[in-house]
Scaffold this motif. Sequence first.
Motif, PDB file in Angstrom:
ATOM      1  N   SER A 169      57.014  15.915  30.457  1.00  0.00           N
ATOM      2  CA  SER A 169      55.602  16.405  29.979  1.00  0.00           C
ATOM      3  C   SER A 169      55.214  15.736  28.840  1.00  0.00           C
ATOM      4  O   SER A 169      56.040  15.119  28.129  1.00  0.00           O
ATOM      5  CB  SER A 169      56.125  17.902  29.794  1.00  0.00           C
ATOM      6  N   CYS A 170      54.033  16.086  28.454  1.00  0.00           N
ATOM      7  CA  CYS A 170      53.311  15.542  27.101  1.00  0.00           C
ATOM      8  C   CYS A 170      53.912  16.576  26.064  1.00  0.00           C
ATOM      9  O   CYS A 170      54.478  17.391  26.091  1.00  0.00           O
ATOM     10  CB  CYS A 170      51.919  15.618  27.279  1.00  0.00           C
ATOM     11  N   HIS A 171      53.647  15.761  24.993  1.00  0.00           N
ATOM     12  CA  HIS A 171      54.261  16.627  23.507  1.00  0.00           C
ATOM     13  C   HIS A 171      53.962  18.045  23.724  1.00  0.00           C
ATOM     14  O   HIS A 171      54.760  18.935  23.591  1.00  0.00           O
ATOM     15  CB  HIS A 171      54.105  15.727  22.318  1.00  0.00           C
ATOM     16  N   PRO A 172      52.535  18.104  23.624  1.00  0.00           N
ATOM     17  CA  PRO A 172      52.228  19.651  23.298  1.00  0.00           C
ATOM     18  C   PRO A 172      52.511  20.618  24.486  1.00  0.00           C
ATOM     19  O   PRO A 172      53.094  21.584  24.191  1.00  0.00           O
ATOM     20  CB  PRO A 172      50.535  19.420  23.480  1.00  0.00           C
ATOM     21  N   CYS A 173      52.809  19.951  25.798  1.00  0.00           N
ATOM     22  CA  CYS A 173      53.197  20.907  26.694  1.00  0.00           C
ATOM     23  C   CYS A 173      54.530  21.278  26.654  1.00  0.00           C
ATOM     24  O   CYS A 173      55.167  22.347  27.017  1.00  0.00           O
ATOM     25  CB  CYS A 173      53.135  20.240  28.180  1.00  0.00           C
ATOM     26  N   ARG A 174      55.423  20.304  26.244  1.00  0.00           N
ATOM     27  CA  ARG A 174      56.960  20.572  25.967  1.00  0.00           C
ATOM     28  C   ARG A 174      56.886  21.492  24.858  1.00  0.00           C
ATOM     29  O   ARG A 174      57.921  22.309  24.984  1.00  0.00           O
ATOM     30  CB  ARG A 174      57.703  19.343  25.749  1.00  0.00           C
ATOM     31  N   PRO A 182      44.601  12.328  29.312  1.00  0.00           N
ATOM     32  CA  PRO A 182      45.340  13.406  29.024  1.00  0.00           C
ATOM     33  C   PRO A 182      45.648  14.462  30.313  1.00  0.00           C
ATOM     34  O   PRO A 182      44.615  14.359  31.152  1.00  0.00           O
ATOM     35  CB  PRO A 182      44.375  14.088  27.950  1.00  0.00           C
ATOM     36  N   CYS A 183      46.608  15.235  30.018  1.00  0.00           N
ATOM     37  CA  CYS A 183      46.849  16.102  31.081  1.00  0.00           C
ATOM     38  C   CYS A 183      46.106  17.357  31.152  1.00  0.00           C
ATOM     39  O   CYS A 183      45.214  17.663  29.971  1.00  0.00           O
ATOM     40  CB  CYS A 183      48.289  16.870  31.168  1.00  0.00           C
ATOM     41  N   GLU A 184      45.882  18.098  32.119  1.00  0.00           N
ATOM     42  CA  GLU A 184      44.939  19.405  32.389  1.00  0.00           C
ATOM     43  C   GLU A 184      45.056  20.223  31.178  1.00  0.00           C
ATOM     44  O   GLU A 184      44.329  20.802  30.823  1.00  0.00           O
ATOM     45  CB  GLU A 184      45.370  19.941  33.853  1.00  0.00           C
ATOM     46  N   ALA A 185      46.581  20.745  30.950  1.00  0.00           N
ATOM     47  CA  ALA A 185      46.840  21.765  29.921  1.00  0.00           C
ATOM     48  C   ALA A 185      46.058  21.379  28.619  1.00  0.00           C
ATOM     49  O   ALA A 185      45.408  22.227  28.012  1.00  0.00           O
ATOM     50  CB  ALA A 185      48.029  21.855  30.138  1.00  0.00           C
ATOM     51  N   CYS A 186      46.280  20.134  28.447  1.00  0.00           N
ATOM     52  CA  CYS A 186      45.764  19.550  27.049  1.00  0.00           C
ATOM     53  C   CYS A 186      44.120  19.659  26.957  1.00  0.00           C
ATOM     54  O   CYS A 186      43.445  19.931  26.052  1.00  0.00           O
ATOM     55  CB  CYS A 186      46.286  18.311  26.510  1.00  0.00           C
ATOM     56  N   VAL A 187      43.612  19.195  28.145  1.00  0.00           N
ATOM     57  CA  VAL A 187      42.066  19.109  28.343  1.00  0.00           C
ATOM     58  C   VAL A 187      41.658  20.781  28.105  1.00  0.00           C
ATOM     59  O   VAL A 187      40.553  20.851  27.540  1.00  0.00           O
ATOM     60  CB  VAL A 187      41.642  18.448  29.721  1.00  0.00           C
ATOM     61  N   GLU A 203      45.678  14.937  21.510  1.00  0.00           N
ATOM     62  CA  GLU A 203      46.938  15.202  21.275  1.00  0.00           C
ATOM     63  C   GLU A 203      47.962  14.998  22.197  1.00  0.00           C
ATOM     64  O   GLU A 203      49.046  15.193  22.089  1.00  0.00           O
ATOM     65  CB  GLU A 203      47.203  16.647  20.623  1.00  0.00           C
ATOM     66  N   CYS A 204      47.292  14.582  23.438  1.00  0.00           N
ATOM     67  CA  CYS A 204      48.109  14.688  24.663  1.00  0.00           C
ATOM     68  C   CYS A 204      49.095  12.952  24.645  1.00  0.00           C
ATOM     69  O   CYS A 204      48.433  12.046  25.179  1.00  0.00           O
ATOM     70  CB  CYS A 204      47.381  14.684  25.734  1.00  0.00           C
ATOM     71  N   LYS A 205      50.135  13.326  24.009  1.00  0.00           N
ATOM     72  CA  LYS A 205      50.932  12.098  24.147  1.00  0.00           C
ATOM     73  C   LYS A 205      52.258  12.081  24.639  1.00  0.00           C
ATOM     74  O   LYS A 205      52.898  13.345  24.747  1.00  0.00           O
ATOM     75  CB  LYS A 205      51.189  11.621  22.608  1.00  0.00           C
TER      76      LYS A 205
HETATM   77 ZN    ZN Z   1      48.976  17.043  27.462  1.00  0.00          ZN
END
Ligand code: ZN
Length: 148
Positions: free
Chosen positions: A18-23, A34-39, A46-48
């Motif tokens: 998972s990306c950092h924010p999601c984790r 970027p992933c859907e959650a971050c978008v 910030e999706c890294k």
């Molecule tokens: Zn993300």
Amino acid sequence: MDVASSQSSKSKPRATASCHPCRTRKVKCNRLSPCEACVTRGIPEECKYSAPNEDRQAIAQADMITELRGKVNRLREQIAQRGAYRCSSVSSEEDEEEAAAMEIVYSALRLGPEDLVWKLVGRIREGEDVRELARDVANYMGEDDSVL
Ligand SMILES: [Zn+2]
Ligand SMILES: [Zn+2]
């Protein structure tokens, strides 16, 4: 729709990355960039994703190999050109030696044992002379430095 099925060349699929924010937020990540959650949260920048250590090493190694391959090709071209104009008195012997050395290092990076590869990568990064490296590779491989 299955997004992750496009590339199936490698041995096994990566475990959840998972990306950092999601984790951090422990939410489900669809692993896009970027992933859907971050978008959805409005933080696509910030999706890294952090590559695991081996990945980073593999990337560094791949970079190094690409770079070396380019150098080897350039040198080969130079030598071929010089060979075409035999008259020039430039000592192409040294170039040939360097190209040969690069090929040794290059094939060692591709085929050599991992510890050797990482030693080489580190030393190339430090700008060590490729002929020095080739000599060490030859020693390591238990051969003398007779080239091809
Ligand atoms: Zn993300
Ligand atoms: Zn995510």
